[in-house]
Design a protein around this motif. Structure first.
Motif, mmCIF file in Angstrom:
data_model
loop_
_atom_site.group_PDB
_atom_site.id
_atom_site.type_symbol
_atom_site.label_atom_id
_atom_site.label_comp_id
_atom_site.label_asym_id
_atom_site.label_seq_id
_atom_site.Cartn_x
_atom_site.Cartn_y
_atom_site.Cartn_z
ATOM 1 N N ASP A 176 -17.310 119.857 -57.820
ATOM 2 C CA ASP A 176 -16.538 120.515 -56.777
ATOM 3 C C ASP A 176 -16.146 119.540 -55.679
ATOM 4 O O ASP A 176 -15.000 119.540 -55.212
ATOM 5 N N PHE A 177 -17.079 118.686 -55.277
ATOM 6 C CA PHE A 177 -16.793 117.677 -54.238
ATOM 7 C C PHE A 177 -15.683 116.733 -54.698
ATOM 8 O O PHE A 177 -14.728 116.469 -53.957
ATOM 9 N N LEU A 178 -15.808 116.222 -55.906
ATOM 10 C CA LEU A 178 -14.815 115.268 -56.409
ATOM 11 C C LEU A 178 -13.435 115.907 -56.520
ATOM 12 O O LEU A 178 -12.425 115.288 -56.158
ATOM 13 N N TYR A 179 -13.386 117.132 -57.012
ATOM 14 C CA TYR A 179 -12.084 117.799 -57.139
ATOM 15 C C TYR A 179 -11.433 117.983 -55.772
ATOM 16 O O TYR A 179 -10.245 117.695 -55.591
ATOM 17 N N ASN A 180 -12.217 118.463 -54.803
ATOM 18 C CA ASN A 180 -11.667 118.721 -53.460
ATOM 19 C C ASN A 180 -11.255 117.447 -52.745
ATOM 20 O O ASN A 180 -10.339 117.460 -51.922
ATOM 21 N N GLU A 181 -11.916 116.340 -53.042
ATOM 22 C CA GLU A 181 -11.584 115.076 -52.394
ATOM 23 C C GLU A 181 -10.451 114.332 -53.100
ATOM 24 O O GLU A 181 -9.572 113.765 -52.457
ATOM 25 N N ALA B 161 -13.845 97.574 -56.960
ATOM 26 C CA ALA B 161 -13.290 98.905 -56.666
ATOM 27 C C ALA B 161 -13.106 99.043 -55.158
ATOM 28 O O ALA B 161 -13.817 98.417 -54.371
ATOM 29 N N THR B 162 -12.138 99.837 -54.748
ATOM 30 C CA THR B 162 -11.929 100.106 -53.323
ATOM 31 C C THR B 162 -13.127 100.869 -52.769
ATOM 32 O O THR B 162 -13.919 101.452 -53.527
ATOM 33 N N ASN B 163 -13.262 100.865 -51.446
ATOM 34 C CA ASN B 163 -14.381 101.584 -50.826
ATOM 35 C C ASN B 163 -14.349 103.073 -51.179
ATOM 36 O O ASN B 163 -15.382 103.692 -51.430
ATOM 37 N N ARG B 164 -13.139 103.633 -51.191
ATOM 38 C CA ARG B 164 -13.010 105.051 -51.521
ATOM 39 C C ARG B 164 -13.465 105.321 -52.954
ATOM 40 O O ARG B 164 -14.260 106.226 -53.206
ATOM 41 N N LEU B 165 -12.965 104.502 -53.880
ATOM 42 C CA LEU B 165 -13.317 104.690 -55.287
ATOM 43 C C LEU B 165 -14.806 104.432 -55.505
ATOM 44 O O LEU B 165 -15.466 105.153 -56.269
ATOM 45 N N ARG B 166 -15.365 103.416 -54.821
ATOM 46 C CA ARG B 166 -16.783 103.103 -54.958
ATOM 47 C C ARG B 166 -17.645 104.273 -54.476
ATOM 48 O O ARG B 166 -18.669 104.598 -55.082
ATOM 49 N N GLY B 167 -17.183 104.954 -53.428
ATOM 50 C CA GLY B 167 -17.919 106.119 -52.938
ATOM 51 C C GLY B 167 -17.980 107.231 -53.978
ATOM 52 O O GLY B 167 -19.028 107.863 -54.174
ATOM 53 N N PHE B 168 -16.857 107.452 -54.653
ATOM 54 C CA PHE B 168 -16.821 108.472 -55.702
ATOM 55 C C PHE B 168 -17.707 108.064 -56.882
ATOM 56 O O PHE B 168 -18.411 108.902 -57.469
ATOM 57 N N MET B 169 -17.688 106.785 -57.234
ATOM 58 C CA MET B 169 -18.507 106.294 -58.342
ATOM 59 C C MET B 169 -19.991 106.478 -58.041
ATOM 60 O O MET B 169 -20.763 106.920 -58.909
ATOM 61 N N GLN C 218 -6.604 120.133 -49.964
ATOM 62 C CA GLN C 218 -6.323 121.384 -49.251
ATOM 63 C C GLN C 218 -6.982 122.600 -49.912
ATOM 64 O O GLN C 218 -6.821 123.724 -49.442
ATOM 65 N N PHE C 219 -7.741 122.370 -50.984
ATOM 66 C CA PHE C 219 -8.260 123.502 -51.758
ATOM 67 C C PHE C 219 -9.173 124.398 -50.919
ATOM 68 O O PHE C 219 -9.032 125.630 -50.931
#
Length: 593
Positions: A171-176, A143-151, A181-182
């Protein structure tokens, strides 16, 4: 036969949820559509619902989701992320307790990837779901670094101890992932959680039009979200429909105009009755006032006169309960500031009494009738001045009447307790000096401007406590509200009339556009300010003294000045309320001497 099978299947899934949760009062609705696609997905969803209800607060999470959607979050992707977070918050706990759950979970994940892979791969939240499911099935996946962070953020929920941890992660996952811009456009998690239940009932008006009662609408929508947040089934068709609705809503918002059909209009009056209370006018009176007052730019609007949902409820619905809670909050604010409020009442009372005492003093003036003055008799035949008498003139305090009009739009929500106290101070002081007065609030929902009466002119002081039933809602069509209040005030017999308007200087109303009707200009900005200022000037030209009491934000001061001219008071806090308003009222008394 099919109905019997579905009933048996529904009972099996429901029993499974109850067994896992340990709560046999849990109100759940099994998803039989998911079962037709995959029995494992349906069974695991049932297990997960029961597990989440056991370890966390389902209502707290679903209420957060509804509030986030209310602030324009995309429902499909928000609930999809909530599903992932719920999954990892409960999976280890339930598999430790029940050995067979692990196998059902594996089958459910495999079926989800097989059935929904083409849809999931098309957006980032879907790709996050693919990676999590694959890693759960096969071990570590690239997984990419970004995706791994979310996982990793999702995996942390295995140790979650309360529902708020799940909410923060969703809430964090949705906003990221979904809407970076939420927060900037709609607010942080604190703003989301601050959305009131009353706001949510207004949000669900579209659903209400298809139901018989508002509380059924909100409950149904809340239930829908509660069920959806534990389902693995993507329901892609629903997601596409939501996106189309979002595009339509965005287009509508640009125009600031709501478009509704005849069916909606037929149910509108029923909605207003249920949520603002029955009107105290008869049908002929209501029609007559609407005919007289709803003209010009307000021609497609309506007025609705009520004493509130607590005084005349149609039924004890969700709005009724919310109004009770808000009244308690207003009373709490009053009792918490009891001494300050009493001091303000007596200060204003004392100022008015002194002013009236001066008016009560008897003045002697020369006249052509009255008590003869011997020292002036020499003028007879020598001058045309026939004033040989003296008359005693005494002012009558009963020739004054006051109207207090309170802005009850949603923009006043954060100041409800403060505004209620201001109106109460005014009403108590006016009662103390026996000046007849009426207190009303106004707000606008759809094309109805709601005029809520707390006390009438002839009521005794016991009616003043009704002011704490003040509750804010929706928009505000200030010009029409001023016109409606001024209509009855002008019909009073008292010679001297005063109208005091408590507002935040922000007239704004979304327009309801009837089928085949003209498309009017939105009631906002300069257009709305000019209309409100015009109504103020019109009343003043007819002899009404109009005072604006400003309790809004400093940035709206210029608008307040344009509306009320020099006759407005800026109230920084309630402590100085009585002196500021008292000085204005005394000025009016002095003008009329």
């Amino acid at each position: 036969m099919r109905e019997e099978f579905e009933l048996e299947l529904e009972n099996r899934i429901r029993n499974l949820m109850w067994t896992v949760s340990g709560d046999y009062t849990l109100d759940v609705k099994p998803d039989l559509e998911s079962f037709r696609r995959s029995r494992y997905i349906a069974l695991y969803d049932g297990i997960k619902q029961g597990a989440f209800a056991r370890y966390f607060d389902r209502e707290e999470l679903s209420l957060y989701l509804v509030k986030k959607i209310y602030l324009h979050a995309q429902e499909g992707e928000l609930i999809s992320l909530a599903q992932l977070c719920i999954e990892w918050a409960v999976c280890d706990r339930i598999m430790e307790e029940r050995e067979g759950v692990g196998e059902i979970r594996t089958k459910a994940f495999e079926d989800t990837l097989e059935l929904d892979f083409s849809q999931l791969v098309g957006y980032e939240a879907g790709r996050l779901k693919i990676s999590l499911f694959k890693e759960a099935l096969n071990g570590e996946e690239p997984a990419t670094n970004r995706l791994r962070g979310f996982m990793e953020r999702v995996y942390e929920l295995k140790n979650a101890v309360d529902t708020m941890e799940v909410i923060r992660t969703v809430d964090f996952l949705y906003n990221e992932i979904v809407d970076p811009q939420f927060v900037k456009q709609h607010g942080s998690l604190e703003r989301v959680l601050a959305v009131t239940l009353e706001e949510l009932t207004e949000f669900s008006w579209k659903d209400y039009l298809e139901e018989e009662a508002l509380e059924e609408t909100f409950s149904a929508y809340l239930d829908k979200v509660t069920e959806s947040m534990t389902n693995l089934d993507m329901m892609e068709q629903a997601k596409q429909q939501e996106q189309e609705e979002d595009r339509e809503e965005e287009s509508t918002n640009k125009k600031k105009v709501l478009l509704v059909d005849e069916k909606a209009l037929e149910r509108m009056y029923s909605y207003v009755q249920r949520n603002y209370g029955k009107t105290y006018l008869t049908d002929p009176e209501e029609k007559r006032l609407n005919y007289l007052l709803c003209r010009g730019i307000h021609a497609e609007c309506s007025l609705y006169f009520t004493e509130g949902v607590l005084k005349n409820p149609v039924l004890r619905n969700y709005q009724y309960e919310y109004a009770k809670k808000q009244k308690d909050k207003n009373l709490y604010a009053y009792h918490n500031n009891h001494r300050m409020v009493k001091n303000n009442i007596w200060t204003l009372t004392d100022m008015l009494k002194k002013a009236f005492t001066m008016r009560d003093e008897t003045d002697e003036v020369l006249s052509d009738r009255g008590k003869i003055i011997p020292s002036r008799l020499w003028r007879i035949g020598r001058t045309q001045d026939a004033k040989f008498f003296v008359r005693e003139l005494k002012q009558d305090n009963s020739d004054f009447v006051v109207d207090v009009l309170i802005d009850a739009s949603g923009s006043q929500r954060s100041r409800q307790g403060q505004v209620a106290m201001q109106a109460y101070i005014l009403s108590e002081a006016l009662s103390n000096v026996n000046i007849p007065h009426r207190v009303m609030s106004f707000c606008t929902f759809w094309d109805y401007t709601i005029m809520q009466r707390f006390r009438s002119y002839e009521d005794d002081r016991s009616a003043n406590s009704n002011i704490f039933e003040y509750i804010t809602s929706s928009n505000n069509r200030d010009g029409l509200a001023l016109k409606a209040a001024g209509h009855e005030l002008l019909n009073r017999d008292e010679e001297h009339k005063v109208l005091i308007v408590l507002s935040d200087g922000r007239p704004y109303d979304v327009i309801l556009n009837r089928p085949n009707a003209r498309n009017p200009q939105p009631y906002q900005g300069k257009y709305a300010i000019s209309d409100t200022a015009f109504e103020v000037r019109r009343l003043r030209n007819q002899g009404v003294c109009v005072l604006g009491v400003f309790a809004g934000e400093e940035k709206d001061l210029p608008a307040e000045k344009r509306i009320f001219g020099k006759d407005f008071a800026y109230i920084h806090n309630v402590n100085g309320f009585s002196k500021v308003v008292g000085r204005y009222l005394i000025r009016q008394l002095e003008k009329e001497e």
